[in-house]
Design an enzyme around this catalytic site. Structure first.
Site, PDB file in Angstrom:
ATOM      1  N   SER A 129       0.882  -1.178   0.000  1.00 18.28           N
ATOM      2  CA  SER A 129       0.000   0.000   0.000  1.00 18.28           C
ATOM      3  C   SER A 129       0.914   1.221   0.000  1.00 18.28           C
ATOM      4  O   SER A 129       2.100   1.125   0.368  1.00 18.28           O
ATOM      5  CB  SER A 129      -0.842  -0.007   1.268  1.00 18.28           C
ATOM      6  OG  SER A 129      -1.445   1.253   1.491  1.00 18.28           O
ATOM      7  N   TYR A 146      -2.143  -1.257  10.307  1.00 21.78           N
ATOM      8  CA  TYR A 146      -2.089  -1.356   8.843  1.00 21.78           C
ATOM      9  C   TYR A 146      -0.751  -0.813   8.325  1.00 21.78           C
ATOM     10  O   TYR A 146      -0.086  -1.441   7.509  1.00 21.78           O
ATOM     11  CB  TYR A 146      -3.264  -0.563   8.262  1.00 21.78           C
ATOM     12  CG  TYR A 146      -3.516  -0.760   6.786  1.00 21.78           C
ATOM     13  CD1 TYR A 146      -4.259  -1.851   6.318  1.00 21.78           C
ATOM     14  CD2 TYR A 146      -3.051   0.151   5.846  1.00 21.78           C
ATOM     15  CE1 TYR A 146      -4.518  -2.021   4.965  1.00 21.78           C
ATOM     16  CE2 TYR A 146      -3.301  -0.007   4.490  1.00 21.78           C
ATOM     17  CZ  TYR A 146      -4.035  -1.091   4.048  1.00 21.78           C
ATOM     18  OH  TYR A 146      -4.295  -1.256   2.703  1.00 21.78           O
TER      19      TYR A 146
HETATM   20  P1  NAD Z   1     -11.389  -6.124  -0.339  1.00 19.91           P
HETATM   21  O1  NAD Z   1     -11.999  -6.001   1.004  1.00 19.91           O
HETATM   22  O2  NAD Z   1     -12.214  -5.888  -1.559  1.00 19.91           O
HETATM   23  O3  NAD Z   1     -10.687  -7.540  -0.503  1.00 19.91           O
HETATM   24  C1  NAD Z   1      -9.999  -8.168   0.524  1.00 19.91           C
HETATM   25  C2  NAD Z   1      -9.911  -9.638   0.230  1.00 19.91           C
HETATM   26  O4  NAD Z   1      -9.197 -10.253   1.310  1.00 19.91           O
HETATM   27  C3  NAD Z   1     -11.280 -10.318   0.159  1.00 19.91           C
HETATM   28  O5  NAD Z   1     -11.288 -11.307  -0.837  1.00 19.91           O
HETATM   29  C4  NAD Z   1     -11.402 -10.969   1.528  1.00 19.91           C
HETATM   30  O6  NAD Z   1     -12.249 -12.100   1.547  1.00 19.91           O
HETATM   31  C5  NAD Z   1      -9.961 -11.359   1.766  1.00 19.91           C
HETATM   32  N1  NAD Z   1      -9.702 -11.646   3.177  1.00 19.91           N
HETATM   33  C6  NAD Z   1      -9.871 -10.841   4.243  1.00 19.91           C
HETATM   34  N2  NAD Z   1      -9.608 -11.526   5.363  1.00 19.91           N
HETATM   35  C7  NAD Z   1      -9.246 -12.777   5.001  1.00 19.91           C
HETATM   36  C8  NAD Z   1      -8.881 -13.933   5.697  1.00 19.91           C
HETATM   37  N3  NAD Z   1      -8.807 -13.972   7.030  1.00 19.91           N
HETATM   38  N4  NAD Z   1      -8.584 -15.053   4.990  1.00 19.91           N
HETATM   39  C9  NAD Z   1      -8.673 -15.055   3.632  1.00 19.91           C
HETATM   40  N5  NAD Z   1      -9.027 -13.976   2.923  1.00 19.91           N
HETATM   41  C10 NAD Z   1      -9.312 -12.857   3.600  1.00 19.91           C
HETATM   42  O7  NAD Z   1     -10.160  -5.102  -0.298  1.00 19.91           O
HETATM   43  P2  NAD Z   1      -9.113  -4.633  -1.398  1.00 19.91           P
HETATM   44  O8  NAD Z   1      -9.109  -3.166  -1.355  1.00 19.91           O
HETATM   45  O9  NAD Z   1      -9.285  -5.345  -2.685  1.00 19.91           O
HETATM   46  O10 NAD Z   1      -7.765  -5.101  -0.692  1.00 19.91           O
HETATM   47  C11 NAD Z   1      -6.839  -5.999  -1.263  1.00 19.91           C
HETATM   48  C12 NAD Z   1      -5.442  -5.638  -0.798  1.00 19.91           C
HETATM   49  O11 NAD Z   1      -5.101  -4.347  -1.306  1.00 19.91           O
HETATM   50  C13 NAD Z   1      -5.285  -5.554   0.716  1.00 19.91           C
HETATM   51  O12 NAD Z   1      -4.046  -6.112   1.092  1.00 19.91           O
HETATM   52  C14 NAD Z   1      -5.291  -4.064   0.980  1.00 19.91           C
HETATM   53  O13 NAD Z   1      -4.597  -3.728   2.136  1.00 19.91           O
HETATM   54  C15 NAD Z   1      -4.572  -3.572  -0.256  1.00 19.91           C
HETATM   55  N6  NAD Z   1      -4.807  -2.158  -0.529  1.00 19.91           N
HETATM   56  C16 NAD Z   1      -6.049  -1.666  -0.753  1.00 19.91           C
HETATM   57  C17 NAD Z   1      -6.225  -0.318  -0.996  1.00 19.91           C
HETATM   58  C18 NAD Z   1      -7.565   0.292  -1.249  1.00 19.91           C
HETATM   59  O14 NAD Z   1      -7.646   1.532  -1.301  1.00 19.91           O
HETATM   60  N7  NAD Z   1      -8.636  -0.481  -1.423  1.00 19.91           N
HETATM   61  C19 NAD Z   1      -5.121   0.532  -0.994  1.00 19.91           C
HETATM   62  C20 NAD Z   1      -3.863   0.006  -0.750  1.00 19.91           C
HETATM   63  C21 NAD Z   1      -3.715  -1.348  -0.535  1.00 19.91           C
END
Ligand code: NAD
Length: 263
Positions: free
Chosen positions: A145, A158
């Site tokens: 991130s 985080y």
């Molecule tokens: P999201 O909530 O859409 O997806 C998260 C995924 O992780 C889902 O499929 C969920 O089921 C899975 N997950 C959560 N807990 C779990 C567990 N205990 N076991 C197995 N799977 C689990 O969120 P996203 O935004 O797509 O996030 C994906 C990645 O991107 C994360 O690592 C997040 O930190 C990172 N990220 C997101 C953003 C943003 O702005 N959305 C920014 C920077 C980084």
């Protein structure tokens, strides 16, 4: 961009939603067999499988390992290797968020965020690396991130986990640099997925704004481009890392944050 991934097996953690789902689709479109993972009810998991199947010529499977459970993560990698022969591409993407001042941060939330956002990548990578080393090929992509590069208030766990995964990325890359195994981190800014939608809704409620005004306020505060990075843009970067152009890129952290970390 297209990359020939036929014959490759891609395991994407947290791919029932958001960024992971977009990456799974991108790999499937380019010929890889994709293994999905993530939480969700039966309908949500089936919908994710259907979405990926629709663009796949090499099949899609699902493993429900919980990223809180080290043994289940290691078993997931072994199961994929047994069923499909290898894990060639590993995307450590599963993640959660909790927003709260550090002195009030619930210890269990701290533990869960560290486990899902950081330790799960250690367990999946250590399980996948021996097979990658024996085949002299591997692509590990850690979804960090912008919070792996800079801090923000109320995100202690985080930010700690995301800084940690950038360190893990560097060491994984260095230890495998001669083995045609690359390990890189992608560092998104705001991406409009369920993880961020919760933060938009919380801001809307706190400031008495409508949802779109709250989304704009988040962008104004942090992301100079004033738009969300899309899951599809992130998937393009992941594909690049698996293609010929990414073959000698390793240990890097790629910011895709509309300029956030440049300030
Ligand atoms: P999201 O909530 O859409 O997806 C998260 C995924 O992780 C889902 O499929 C969920 O089921 C899975 N997950 C959560 N807990 C779990 C567990 N205990 N076991 C197995 N799977 C689990 O969120 P996203 O935004 O797509 O996030 C994906 C990645 O991107 C994360 O690592 C997040 O930190 C990172 N990220 C997101 C953003 C943003 O702005 N959305 C920014 C920077 C980084």
């Amino acid at each position: 961009m297209t990359v020939n991934l036929s014959g490759k097996v891609a395991l994407v953690t947290g791919s029932t939603s958001g960024i992971g789902l977009a990456m799974a689709k991108m790999f499937a479109q380019n010929g890889a067999h994709v293994v999905l993972n993530g939480l969700g009810d039966e309908g949500m998991i089936q919908a994710a499988k259907d979405e990926v199947s629709a663009v796949s010529s090499c099949g899609v499977s699902y493993n429900g390992a919980n990223m809180l459970d080290a043994g289940a993560i290691q078993q997931m990698v072994l199961d994929v290797q047994t069923a499909h022969g290898s894990v060639d591409i590993l995307v450590n993407n599963a993640g959660i968020q909790h927003v709260c001042p550090i002195e009030d941060f619930p210890p269990q939330k701290w533990e869960d965020i560290l486990a899902i956002n950081l330790s799960s990548a250690f367990y999946s990578s250590t399980a996948a690396l021996p097979g990658m080393q024996s085949r002299n090929y591997g692509r590990i992509i850690n979804i960090a991130s912008v919070h792996g590069l800079v801090g923000s208030v109320e995100k202690s766990a985080y930010v700690a986990a995301k800084h940690g995964i950038i360190g893990l990325t560097k060491v994984t890359a260095l230890e495998n640099a001669e083995a045609n195994i690359t390990c890189n981190a992608i560092c998104p800014g705001w991406v409009r997925t369920p993880l961020v939608e919760k933060q938009i809704n919380a801001l809307a409620e706190k400031e008495q704004l409508d949802t779109e005004a709250a989304a704009k306020a988040l962008l104004l505060e942090k992301e100079p481009s004033l738009r969300f990075t899309t899951p599809e843009e992130l998937a393009e970067a992941a594909l690049f890392l698996c293609g010929p152009g990414g073959a000698n890129m390793t240990g890097t952290s790629i910011a895709m944050d509309g300029g956030w970390s440049a300030r």
